[in-house]
Design a protein around this motif. Structure first.
Motif, PDB file in Angstrom:
ATOM      1  N   LYS A 191     -48.873 -23.296 -84.906  1.00 28.65           N
ATOM      2  CA  LYS A 191     -48.510 -24.505 -84.162  1.00 28.65           C
ATOM      3  C   LYS A 191     -49.253 -25.713 -84.720  1.00 28.65           C
ATOM      4  CE  LYS A 191     -46.523 -26.710 -80.835  1.00 28.65           C
ATOM      5  NZ  LYS A 191     -45.089 -26.901 -80.856  1.00 28.65           N
ATOM      6  N   TRP A 192     -50.529 -25.522 -85.019  1.00 30.83           N
ATOM      7  CA  TRP A 192     -51.332 -26.593 -85.586  1.00 30.83           C
ATOM      8  C   TRP A 192     -50.753 -27.025 -86.934  1.00 30.83           C
ATOM      9  CZ3 TRP A 192     -57.358 -26.080 -86.467  1.00 30.83           C
ATOM     10  CH2 TRP A 192     -57.876 -27.328 -86.804  1.00 30.83           C
ATOM     11  N   LEU A 193     -50.375 -26.067 -87.743  1.00 28.51           N
ATOM     12  CA  LEU A 193     -49.795 -26.366 -89.051  1.00 28.51           C
ATOM     13  C   LEU A 193     -48.505 -27.172 -88.909  1.00 28.51           C
ATOM     14  CD1 LEU A 193     -49.979 -25.900 -92.136  1.00 28.51           C
ATOM     15  CD2 LEU A 193     -48.594 -23.855 -91.780  1.00 28.51           C
ATOM     16  N   SER A 194     -47.656 -26.788 -87.974  1.00 31.37           N
ATOM     17  CA  SER A 194     -46.398 -27.512 -87.792  1.00 31.37           C
ATOM     18  C   SER A 194     -46.645 -28.938 -87.298  1.00 31.37           C
ATOM     19  CB  SER A 194     -45.464 -26.759 -86.849  1.00 31.37           C
ATOM     20  OG  SER A 194     -45.945 -26.774 -85.541  1.00 31.37           O
ATOM     21  N   LEU A 195     -47.627 -29.125 -86.421  1.00 27.15           N
ATOM     22  CA  LEU A 195     -47.936 -30.480 -85.947  1.00 27.15           C
ATOM     23  C   LEU A 195     -48.523 -31.336 -87.067  1.00 27.15           C
ATOM     24  CD1 LEU A 195     -49.300 -30.095 -82.306  1.00 27.15           C
ATOM     25  CD2 LEU A 195     -47.215 -31.207 -83.050  1.00 27.15           C
ATOM     26  N   GLU A 196     -49.400 -30.746 -87.875  1.00 24.13           N
ATOM     27  CA  GLU A 196     -49.964 -31.494 -89.008  1.00 24.13           C
ATOM     28  C   GLU A 196     -48.859 -31.922 -89.957  1.00 24.13           C
ATOM     29  OE1 GLU A 196     -52.916 -32.723 -89.815  1.00 24.13           O
ATOM     30  OE2 GLU A 196     -54.148 -31.821 -88.269  1.00 24.13           O
ATOM     31  N   ALA A 197     -47.888 -31.055 -90.186  1.00 18.62           N
ATOM     32  CA  ALA A 197     -46.773 -31.394 -91.069  1.00 18.62           C
ATOM     33  C   ALA A 197     -45.917 -32.504 -90.456  1.00 18.62           C
ATOM     34  CB  ALA A 197     -45.930 -30.163 -91.346  1.00 18.62           C
ATOM     35  N   SER A 198     -45.796 -32.518 -89.130  1.00 22.61           N
ATOM     36  CA  SER A 198     -44.982 -33.539 -88.468  1.00 22.61           C
ATOM     37  C   SER A 198     -45.637 -34.918 -88.492  1.00 22.61           C
ATOM     38  CB  SER A 198     -44.678 -33.131 -87.025  1.00 22.61           C
ATOM     39  OG  SER A 198     -45.835 -33.259 -86.228  1.00 22.61           O
ATOM     40  N   PHE A 199     -46.947 -34.983 -88.760  1.00 26.94           N
ATOM     41  CA  PHE A 199     -47.639 -36.265 -88.808  1.00 26.94           C
ATOM     42  C   PHE A 199     -47.359 -37.022 -90.101  1.00 26.94           C
ATOM     43  CE2 PHE A 199     -51.095 -34.270 -85.981  1.00 26.94           C
ATOM     44  CZ  PHE A 199     -50.399 -34.607 -84.835  1.00 26.94           C
ATOM     45  N   GLY A 200     -46.680 -36.389 -91.029  1.00 29.31           N
ATOM     46  CA  GLY A 200     -46.350 -37.046 -92.288  1.00 29.31           C
ATOM     47  C   GLY A 200     -47.577 -37.265 -93.142  1.00 29.31           C
ATOM     48  N   GLU A 201     -47.717 -38.477 -93.668  1.00 22.72           N
ATOM     49  CA  GLU A 201     -48.828 -38.753 -94.585  1.00 22.72           C
ATOM     50  C   GLU A 201     -50.183 -38.791 -93.868  1.00 22.72           C
ATOM     51  OE1 GLU A 201     -48.646 -43.591 -94.816  1.00 22.72           O
ATOM     52  OE2 GLU A 201     -47.246 -42.440 -96.051  1.00 22.72           O
ATOM     53  N   LEU A 202     -50.190 -38.947 -92.567  1.00 21.71           N
ATOM     54  CA  LEU A 202     -51.445 -38.930 -91.818  1.00 21.71           C
ATOM     55  C   LEU A 202     -51.942 -37.511 -91.559  1.00 21.71           C
ATOM     56  CD1 LEU A 202     -50.814 -41.740 -89.185  1.00 21.71           C
ATOM     57  CD2 LEU A 202     -52.197 -41.871 -91.257  1.00 21.71           C
ATOM     58  N   GLY A 203     -51.042 -36.532 -91.670  1.00 22.84           N
ATOM     59  CA  GLY A 203     -51.403 -35.140 -91.434  1.00 22.84           C
ATOM     60  C   GLY A 203     -52.116 -34.531 -92.624  1.00 22.84           C
ATOM     61  N   ASP A 204     -52.862 -33.481 -92.368  1.00 28.17           N
ATOM     62  CA  ASP A 204     -53.607 -32.790 -93.417  1.00 28.17           C
ATOM     63  C   ASP A 204     -53.368 -31.286 -93.273  1.00 28.17           C
ATOM     64  OD1 ASP A 204     -55.313 -32.034 -95.415  1.00 28.17           O
ATOM     65  OD2 ASP A 204     -57.153 -32.594 -94.369  1.00 28.17           O
ATOM     66  N   VAL A 205     -52.288 -30.786 -93.888  1.00 28.30           N
ATOM     67  CA  VAL A 205     -51.954 -29.365 -93.755  1.00 28.30           C
ATOM     68  C   VAL A 205     -52.968 -28.477 -94.469  1.00 28.30           C
ATOM     69  CG1 VAL A 205     -49.489 -29.693 -93.363  1.00 28.30           C
ATOM     70  CG2 VAL A 205     -50.334 -29.499 -95.687  1.00 28.30           C
ATOM     71  N   SER A 206     -53.670 -29.009 -95.463  1.00 29.57           N
ATOM     72  CA  SER A 206     -54.669 -28.201 -96.165  1.00 29.57           C
ATOM     73  C   SER A 206     -55.825 -27.820 -95.239  1.00 29.57           C
ATOM     74  CB  SER A 206     -55.198 -28.936 -97.393  1.00 29.57           C
ATOM     75  OG  SER A 206     -55.889 -30.109 -97.000  1.00 29.57           O
ATOM     76  N   LEU A 207     -56.049 -28.643 -94.215  1.00 30.75           N
ATOM     77  CA  LEU A 207     -57.085 -28.355 -93.223  1.00 30.75           C
ATOM     78  C   LEU A 207     -56.784 -27.049 -92.489  1.00 30.75           C
ATOM     79  CD1 LEU A 207     -59.575 -29.626 -91.699  1.00 30.75           C
ATOM     80  CD2 LEU A 207     -57.908 -30.523 -90.087  1.00 30.75           C
ATOM     81  N   VAL A 208     -55.511 -26.806 -92.221  1.00 34.76           N
ATOM     82  CA  VAL A 208     -55.096 -25.620 -91.484  1.00 34.76           C
ATOM     83  C   VAL A 208     -54.852 -24.434 -92.422  1.00 34.76           C
ATOM     84  CG1 VAL A 208     -53.444 -24.719 -89.806  1.00 34.76           C
ATOM     85  CG2 VAL A 208     -54.054 -27.115 -89.760  1.00 34.76           C
ATOM     86  N   HIS A 209     -54.313 -24.710 -93.610  1.00 38.99           N
ATOM     87  CA  HIS A 209     -54.017 -23.634 -94.561  1.00 38.99           C
ATOM     88  C   HIS A 209     -55.250 -22.787 -94.857  1.00 38.99           C
ATOM     89  CE1 HIS A 209     -49.872 -23.715 -95.772  1.00 38.99           C
ATOM     90  NE2 HIS A 209     -49.885 -25.038 -95.836  1.00 38.99           N
TER      91      HIS A 209
END
Length: 172
Positions: free
Chosen positions: A97-115
């Motif tokens: 869920k966290w990963l999907s929300l980070e992805a939804s934030f666009g350029e402000l999101g940081d998916v590497s933080l969750v990966h």
């Protein structure tokens, strides 16, 4: 059903644009229960606040909203890792869920933080007994989190897993 009462109360405060009161309510609810759905709902509320609080949020205000979402996920992750270590599936769902929300934030999101926190899914088998005292094999999914792989025994298991995968791929 007290959970419906809590949900209605929180929804009422959100509808009235009383976001601080809704945050207090989520805090009180989390004092009573640490259920996965409550954590996820709280994080979704914080993520939705980016759109609901004001249409013309500055970049800095959006970053603060995203930090609140991350704080909720971090608190939930800490709870599931420390207090409820047997709830690996719930922890994995929380991270997804966290990963999907980070992805939804666009350029402000940081998916590497969750990966870096995502678990590896392992298909395992265990022996189970049936009603007539015979034994059968049951397959189930287990999760191996990155912090668990720090022990040397698990490194051996990882090497064995890679060897088995390599052996299976060379057979085809």
């Amino acid at each position: 059903m007290p959970e419906l009462l809590w949900k209605s109360y929180i929804d009422f405060e959100v509808a009235e644009c009383e976001f601080e009161k809704a945050r207090v309510l989520y805090g009180r609810l989390l004092d009573r229960t640490k259920h996965l759905k409550v954590w996820m709902s709280y994080a979704e509320f914080e993520a939705a606040a980016i759109d609901k609080e004001s249409f013309d949020l500055s970049e800095e205000q959006k970053k603060q909203c995203i930090q609140r979402v991350r704080r909720v996920f971090e608190e939930a992750l800490n709870y599931f890792r420390s207090s409820a270590s047997d709830l690996k599936e719930e922890t994995a769902m929380l991270l997804e869920k966290w990963l999907s929300l980070e992805a939804s934030f666009g350029e402000l999101g940081d998916v590497s933080l969750v990966h870096s926190k995502l678990p590896m899914r392992l298909k395992k088998r265990r022996q189970v007994s049936t009603v007539d005292d015979s034994f059968g094999i049951e397959e189930y999914i287990d999760y191996l989190f990155p912090e668990e792989t720090q022990t040397s025994n698990l490194k051996i298991l990882e090497a064995a897993y890679r060897w088995k995968k390599q052996k299976l791929s060379s057979e085809f």
